[in-house]
Design a protein around this motif. Structure first.
Motif, PDB file in Angstrom:
ATOM      1  N   THR A 243      77.333 -87.950  18.894  1.00  0.00           N
ATOM      2  CA  THR A 243      76.708 -88.046  20.217  1.00  0.00           C
ATOM      3  C   THR A 243      76.791 -86.711  20.948  1.00  0.00           C
ATOM      4  O   THR A 243      77.590 -85.831  20.605  1.00  0.00           O
ATOM      5  CB  THR A 243      77.390 -89.118  21.086  1.00  0.00           C
ATOM      6  N   SER A 244      75.985 -86.588  21.963  1.00  0.00           N
ATOM      7  CA  SER A 244      76.032 -85.452  22.882  1.00  0.00           C
ATOM      8  C   SER A 244      75.686 -85.965  24.266  1.00  0.00           C
ATOM      9  O   SER A 244      75.068 -87.023  24.417  1.00  0.00           O
ATOM     10  CB  SER A 244      75.052 -84.357  22.459  1.00  0.00           C
ATOM     11  N   ALA A 245      76.084 -85.239  25.301  1.00  0.00           N
ATOM     12  CA  ALA A 245      75.829 -85.687  26.664  1.00  0.00           C
ATOM     13  C   ALA A 245      75.766 -84.500  27.605  1.00  0.00           C
ATOM     14  O   ALA A 245      76.386 -83.459  27.362  1.00  0.00           O
ATOM     15  CB  ALA A 245      76.910 -86.671  27.122  1.00  0.00           C
ATOM     16  N   SER A 246      75.022 -84.678  28.694  1.00  0.00           N
ATOM     17  CA  SER A 246      74.941 -83.655  29.740  1.00  0.00           C
ATOM     18  C   SER A 246      74.893 -84.342  31.092  1.00  0.00           C
ATOM     19  O   SER A 246      74.414 -85.476  31.211  1.00  0.00           O
ATOM     20  CB  SER A 246      73.698 -82.779  29.551  1.00  0.00           C
ATOM     21  N   ILE A 247      75.401 -83.675  32.107  1.00  0.00           N
ATOM     22  CA  ILE A 247      75.403 -84.232  33.460  1.00  0.00           C
ATOM     23  C   ILE A 247      74.911 -83.174  34.425  1.00  0.00           C
ATOM     24  O   ILE A 247      75.203 -81.973  34.272  1.00  0.00           O
ATOM     25  CB  ILE A 247      76.810 -84.744  33.863  1.00  0.00           C
ATOM     26  N   SER A 248      74.144 -83.599  35.430  1.00  0.00           N
ATOM     27  CA  SER A 248      73.677 -82.703  36.483  1.00  0.00           C
ATOM     28  C   SER A 248      73.993 -83.322  37.835  1.00  0.00           C
ATOM     29  O   SER A 248      74.117 -84.546  37.964  1.00  0.00           O
ATOM     30  CB  SER A 248      72.173 -82.446  36.355  1.00  0.00           C
ATOM     31  N   PHE A 249      74.139 -82.470  38.844  1.00  0.00           N
ATOM     32  CA  PHE A 249      74.524 -82.915  40.180  1.00  0.00           C
ATOM     33  C   PHE A 249      73.493 -82.451  41.203  1.00  0.00           C
ATOM     34  O   PHE A 249      72.892 -81.386  41.051  1.00  0.00           O
ATOM     35  CB  PHE A 249      75.901 -82.366  40.561  1.00  0.00           C
ATOM     36  N   ARG A 250      73.334 -83.257  42.259  1.00  0.00           N
ATOM     37  CA  ARG A 250      72.406 -82.891  43.332  1.00  0.00           C
ATOM     38  C   ARG A 250      73.038 -83.241  44.678  1.00  0.00           C
ATOM     39  O   ARG A 250      73.388 -84.393  44.930  1.00  0.00           O
ATOM     40  CB  ARG A 250      71.085 -83.646  43.177  1.00  0.00           C
ATOM     41  N   ASP A 251      73.203 -82.231  45.529  1.00  0.00           N
ATOM     42  CA  ASP A 251      73.739 -82.456  46.867  1.00  0.00           C
ATOM     43  C   ASP A 251      72.618 -82.875  47.805  1.00  0.00           C
ATOM     44  O   ASP A 251      71.477 -82.415  47.693  1.00  0.00           O
ATOM     45  CB  ASP A 251      74.392 -81.181  47.408  1.00  0.00           C
ATOM     46  N   ALA A 252      72.932 -83.741  48.764  1.00  0.00           N
ATOM     47  CA  ALA A 252      71.964 -84.165  49.778  1.00  0.00           C
ATOM     48  C   ALA A 252      72.562 -83.910  51.163  1.00  0.00           C
ATOM     49  O   ALA A 252      72.352 -82.860  51.744  1.00  0.00           O
ATOM     50  CB  ALA A 252      71.602 -85.632  49.589  1.00  0.00           C
ATOM     51  N   TYR A 253      73.353 -84.855  51.671  1.00  0.00           N
ATOM     52  CA  TYR A 253      74.023 -84.656  52.962  1.00  0.00           C
ATOM     53  C   TYR A 253      75.318 -83.898  52.745  1.00  0.00           C
ATOM     54  O   TYR A 253      76.154 -84.315  51.943  1.00  0.00           O
ATOM     55  CB  TYR A 253      74.350 -86.003  53.611  1.00  0.00           C
ATOM     56  N   PRO A 254      75.530 -82.781  53.426  1.00  0.00           N
ATOM     57  CA  PRO A 254      76.798 -82.064  53.287  1.00  0.00           C
ATOM     58  C   PRO A 254      77.930 -82.850  53.933  1.00  0.00           C
ATOM     59  O   PRO A 254      77.687 -83.745  54.754  1.00  0.00           O
ATOM     60  CB  PRO A 254      76.538 -80.747  54.035  1.00  0.00           C
ATOM     61  N   PRO A 255      79.172 -82.542  53.588  1.00  0.00           N
ATOM     62  CA  PRO A 255      80.285 -83.252  54.229  1.00  0.00           C
ATOM     63  C   PRO A 255      80.524 -82.754  55.650  1.00  0.00           C
ATOM     64  O   PRO A 255      80.195 -81.620  55.990  1.00  0.00           O
ATOM     65  CB  PRO A 255      81.479 -82.895  53.334  1.00  0.00           C
ATOM     66  N   MET A 256      81.057 -83.619  56.477  1.00  0.00           N
ATOM     67  CA  MET A 256      81.573 -83.239  57.790  1.00  0.00           C
ATOM     68  C   MET A 256      83.091 -83.259  57.656  1.00  0.00           C
ATOM     69  O   MET A 256      83.723 -84.313  57.739  1.00  0.00           O
ATOM     70  CB  MET A 256      81.108 -84.226  58.862  1.00  0.00           C
ATOM     71  N   SER A 257      83.663 -82.114  57.394  1.00  0.00           N
ATOM     72  CA  SER A 257      85.101 -82.036  57.163  1.00  0.00           C
ATOM     73  C   SER A 257      85.858 -82.129  58.485  1.00  0.00           C
ATOM     74  O   SER A 257      85.436 -81.541  59.482  1.00  0.00           O
ATOM     75  CB  SER A 257      85.448 -80.725  56.451  1.00  0.00           C
ATOM     76  N   PRO A 258      86.976 -82.859  58.516  1.00  0.00           N
ATOM     77  CA  PRO A 258      87.792 -82.882  59.740  1.00  0.00           C
ATOM     78  C   PRO A 258      88.298 -81.480  60.053  1.00  0.00           C
ATOM     79  O   PRO A 258      88.755 -80.765  59.156  1.00  0.00           O
ATOM     80  CB  PRO A 258      88.948 -83.820  59.372  1.00  0.00           C
ATOM     81  N   THR A 259      88.188 -81.069  61.292  1.00  0.00           N
ATOM     82  CA  THR A 259      88.628 -79.739  61.706  1.00  0.00           C
ATOM     83  C   THR A 259      89.419 -79.839  63.005  1.00  0.00           C
ATOM     84  O   THR A 259      89.291 -80.831  63.748  1.00  0.00           O
ATOM     85  CB  THR A 259      87.436 -78.801  61.942  1.00  0.00           C
ATOM     86  N   PRO A 260      90.225 -78.824  63.328  1.00  0.00           N
ATOM     87  CA  PRO A 260      90.916 -78.815  64.630  1.00  0.00           C
ATOM     88  C   PRO A 260      89.940 -78.888  65.801  1.00  0.00           C
ATOM     89  O   PRO A 260      90.229 -79.529  66.817  1.00  0.00           O
ATOM     90  CB  PRO A 260      91.675 -77.487  64.613  1.00  0.00           C
ATOM     91  N   GLY A 261      88.772 -78.247  65.661  1.00  0.00           N
ATOM     92  CA  GLY A 261      87.783 -78.309  66.729  1.00  0.00           C
ATOM     93  C   GLY A 261      87.260 -79.707  66.951  1.00  0.00           C
ATOM     94  O   GLY A 261      87.094 -80.154  68.091  1.00  0.00           O
ATOM     95  N   ASN A 262      86.992 -80.424  65.862  1.00  0.00           N
ATOM     96  CA  ASN A 262      86.531 -81.812  65.994  1.00  0.00           C
ATOM     97  C   ASN A 262      87.597 -82.671  66.660  1.00  0.00           C
ATOM     98  O   ASN A 262      87.304 -83.523  67.502  1.00  0.00           O
ATOM     99  CB  ASN A 262      86.200 -82.387  64.622  1.00  0.00           C
ATOM    100  N   LEU A 263      88.844 -82.449  66.258  1.00  0.00           N
ATOM    101  CA  LEU A 263      89.949 -83.217  66.838  1.00  0.00           C
ATOM    102  C   LEU A 263      90.095 -82.914  68.330  1.00  0.00           C
ATOM    103  O   LEU A 263      90.420 -83.809  69.127  1.00  0.00           O
ATOM    104  CB  LEU A 263      91.247 -82.895  66.103  1.00  0.00           C
ATOM    105  N   ALA A 264      89.827 -81.670  68.718  1.00  0.00           N
ATOM    106  CA  ALA A 264      89.917 -81.302  70.132  1.00  0.00           C
ATOM    107  C   ALA A 264      88.878 -82.048  70.960  1.00  0.00           C
ATOM    108  O   ALA A 264      89.158 -82.503  72.074  1.00  0.00           O
ATOM    109  CB  ALA A 264      89.738 -79.796  70.289  1.00  0.00           C
ATOM    110  N   VAL A 265      87.662 -82.176  70.444  1.00  0.00           N
ATOM    111  CA  VAL A 265      86.632 -82.938  71.155  1.00  0.00           C
ATOM    112  C   VAL A 265      87.051 -84.398  71.262  1.00  0.00           C
ATOM    113  O   VAL A 265      86.870 -85.042  72.303  1.00  0.00           O
ATOM    114  CB  VAL A 265      85.269 -82.812  70.446  1.00  0.00           C
ATOM    115  N   LEU A 266      87.621 -84.939  70.199  1.00  0.00           N
ATOM    116  CA  LEU A 266      88.100 -86.323  70.230  1.00  0.00           C
ATOM    117  C   LEU A 266      89.159 -86.502  71.318  1.00  0.00           C
ATOM    118  O   LEU A 266      89.191 -87.540  72.001  1.00  0.00           O
ATOM    119  CB  LEU A 266      88.674 -86.719  68.872  1.00  0.00           C
TER     120      LEU A 266
END
Length: 432
Positions: free
Chosen positions: A333-356
């Protein structure tokens, strides 16, 4: 303007707000205005929910946009409708702006479309006591109304004067038009002119039943796996000459993912699998065909899946592990995989926490309780993720309900007033 420059100022603002023990006279007027208009806010929501605006119902999306545009015009915003290229098959976006010189520059995000298309059997509006069911009632026309009513209360108290606020209601959040670079170009441009982004997707509750704020959201991305085997008589399978066939190899790979690509806030799901002598998937990637016989070793297998992550570092680890598993092929057998990004992540940040922190203090000062952060792994993808890498961001400021995207979608009517009070006070404190 990225938040390395803004975060320290926001943290200082959050700390200064933490010392506020009560609402100012202006803020008391804001709250009073919101409470006085609660019946009209519900009427505006009913009016918008009663317009079907599934993403592909372009006339419906534009009709909701027209309704909200009238509201923004009355509030003194300069409004415009942004059409998308016809080939993208999306209705477009509504944008309203006002310019000033005081406080932080804000970008407020909502969306006009729902997952319920024109032929949906789901009822548009049905009130049941203190709750309402309907198409998009909490995802996210309830949040859209919160934006409009918060701005209306600020205007009535004279608190919109000299502020810089951009409101953007997208017409395709539930199925973003492609290319993304085009469908989100105006949002990105608005973010570059802003300091903070606030999004009004529904408020989620934590395990203790408390309303939360969203400081992080996971990406939405996909992967495609293609597996090849040697076609032959089934009686020879597992021999050195015939090998294991494509279906067994696909099963080995998927189980390898299950066992080896596990970490917090990371999920991957195989949503479509086809295997046999021949297999194919349609252009949309949602339907396919397969053919084979029980006495023939499968020659091909196709798997389409979903991958969600919280940071790009997490994505890269997952990709590397998945590629390594795919490369360890069974004999024949053989296999291949491909990836496709759509929505980027919203990573938790100190700035986001400050707004919260500012948001939480405003809620507490209004007698509505503190607002903890929602664990980021509990939230899927949303529009704010296209700008979260550029500005401090907070999501989940909308109404509280259940069953989003289902026939049982509903909201708690009282949450409209709660969310509007919190949001109006947050906007006021950030822009004063």
């Amino acid at each position: 303007m990225k938040i390395a420059l803004c975060s320290s100022a926001l943290l200082a603002l959050a700390m200064s707000c933490a010392h506020a023990a009560e609402l100012s006279p202006v803020e008391q007027n804001i709250v009073a205005a919101i409470k006085a208009r609660s019946p009209q806010a519900l009427q505006l929501l009913e009016q918008s929910v009663n317009i079907n605006s599934g993403t592909m119902n372009h006339d419906g999306v534009r009709a909701v946009g027209k309704l909200y545009r009238q509201e923004l015009d009355q509030l003194g915003f300069a409004t415009r409708w942004i059409d998308m290229p016809p080939a993208m098959r999306r209705a477009g976006h509504l944008v309203g702006t006002r310019e000033g010189k005081q406080g932080k520059r804000l970008l407020l995000l909502g969306h006009l479309d729902t997952v319920f298309e024109k032929d949906s059997p789901v009822q548009l509006w049905q009130r049941n006591g203190d709750r309402v069911r309907g198409q998009g009632v909490n995802d996210m026309k309830g949040g859209d109304v919160v934006i409009l009513e918060a701005l209306r209360a600020l205007k009535s108290a004279g608190a919109l004067d000299n502020t810089t606020i951009t409101v953007m209601f997208t017409g395709d959040e539930e199925s973003a038009g492609e290319p993304i670079a085009t469908s989100r170009a105006d949002m990105v441009a608005a973010a570059k002119r802003s300091d903070i982004a606030l999004a009004f997707e529904g408020t989620m509750r934590d395990q203790d039943g408390k309303d939360t704020g969203t400081i992080g959201r996971r990406s939405s991305s996909s992967w495609e796996l293609e597996v090849k085997g040697k076609q032959g008589h089934s009686s020879t399978i597992f021999t050195d000459k015939a090998g294991y066939g494509a279906v067994y190899e696909a099963a080995r790979i998927l189980d390898g993912f299950r066992q080896q690509v596990i970490e917090p806030d990371l999920t991957f799901s195989a949503g479509l699998i086809l295997g046999g002598t021949d297999a194919s998937v349609d252009e949309a990637g949602t339907k396919g065909q397969a053919a084979g016989k029980t006495n023939v070793i499968a020659r091909t297998a196709l798997v389409h899946g979903d991958l969600r992550y919280l940071t790009y570092e997490q994505r890269d680890r997952a990709h590397a592990k998945m590629r390594a598993i795919v490369a360890q092929n069974l004999p024949g057998t053989s296999a291949s995989i491909s990836f496709r990004d759509a929505y980027p992540p919203m990573s938790p940040t100190p700035g986001n926490l400050a707004v919260l922190k500012v948001y939480s203090q405003a809620s507490s000062d209004a007698g509505l309780g503190a607002i903890p952060a929602l664990p980021p792994g509990q939230r899927g993808a949303g529009d704010i993720q296209f700008v979260a890498s550029m500005v401090d961001s907070l999501d989940g400021l909308g109404v509280t309900g259940n069953g989003a995207h289902s026939p049982d979608e509903d909201l708690e009517i009282a949450s409209i007033e709660r969310a509007t009070i919190r949001s109006a006070l947050l906007i006021h404190r950030l822009t004063r």
